[in-house]
Design an enzyme around this catalytic site. Sequence first.
Site, short mmCIF file in Angstrom:
data_model
loop_
_atom_site.label_atom_id
_atom_site.label_comp_id
_atom_site.label_asym_id
_atom_site.label_seq_id
_atom_site.Cartn_x
_atom_site.Cartn_y
_atom_site.Cartn_z
N GLY A 21 -1.76 77.26 40.49
CA GLY A 21 -1.89 78.60 41.06
C GLY A 21 -3.21 79.25 40.70
CB ALA A 22 -6.32 77.80 39.54
CG ASN A 23 -4.90 80.34 45.21
OD1 ASN A 23 -3.95 79.70 44.78
ND2 ASN A 23 -4.74 81.45 45.91
N GLY A 25 -5.94 85.80 41.16
CA GLY A 25 -5.29 86.50 40.06
C GLY A 25 -5.52 85.88 38.70
CB ILE A 26 -3.17 85.63 35.85
CG1 ILE A 26 -2.99 87.14 35.64
CG2 ILE A 26 -3.06 84.89 34.52
CD1 ILE A 26 -1.58 87.55 35.32
N GLY A 27 -4.42 83.10 37.40
CA GLY A 27 -4.77 81.69 37.42
C GLY A 27 -6.25 81.49 37.66
CB SER A 151 7.53 87.23 33.41
OG SER A 151 7.70 88.60 33.71
CE1 TYR A 176 8.87 85.90 38.49
CE2 TYR A 176 9.40 87.88 37.24
CZ TYR A 176 8.51 86.88 37.59
OH TYR A 176 7.26 86.85 37.01
#
Length: 310
Positions: A21-23, A25-27, A151, A176
């Site tokens: 998920g590095a595309n 935000g935090i990633g 989280s 979640y």
Amino acid sequence: MPGWNATHIPDQSGRTAVVTGANSGIGYVTARELVRRGAVVVLACRSAARGRAAVIRLRTEVPAAEVEFTELDLADLSSVREFAQGYGRRHASLDLLVNNAGVMALPYGRTADGFETQFGVNHLGHFALTGLLLPRLRAAAPGARIVNVSSAFHALGDIDHDDLGSERDYRRWTAYGRSKTANLLFTHELARRFTEARETIVPAAAHPGYASSNLHAGAARLEGPTLTSRMAAAGNALLAQPAASGALPTLYAATAPGVRPDEFIGPRFGWRGAPARSRRAKWTLDDASGERLWAASERLTGVSYASLPR
């Protein structure tokens, strides 16, 4: 740890990292700061277009960046296997696996393999990925790490071992929270098994606090034009720390000296602030629950950590 920030990240030259998920935000920030310190980083993202765009952006921000994109859909175990196989063909070892990608508070849905989406993506996909990449992590040990991004919302509920997908009475925020509990239980059980097997890989967990991200924005959109969604939008604007700050607990868990197995790192003041050891619900430290989740995860994914003690 007080005041720790990205300038304190040790030199990462010679190390290879995978960030899911590095595309954005935090990633994305995690990947950027790792390449800035000299790591080779593989961006593992579901969207090829967004993944390639992130590579271009990274090379603009960090011209010397050694970065590559590989497609990974955590909602499809065949994609997870293809990613791990491809990584193994290109890289002999893996120093750092950051299990960052996730989905938040979605309406009920199923993954390609038939699992409830939040449990399937947030936990099962990363459980399978970690197991399949374990030989490469071992090749980098000592010094290899696994960081599972959970989280503060894990406190919304313990998992129900008889209803892992929360399907009996599906409530998207509860589901979640349970998936984030699963991240912490996975970290706990991984640490226990690694310790027993005398593995030198360090598994840790982190959470970003209240950080502005696509996850929060997407969850707010799902609420529709309601008072709740307007309050969420106002909270994001006024209270949420930027992604660059939200990524610091992950970066600390990934790179700071002295991080111990099963540590949980989050913002110092709960929702925001510099990285610090974070509180966690007592059920995330339950050995019996961790063992039970592990057994179910192996059965559901077909990925066995056969070399680790039961």
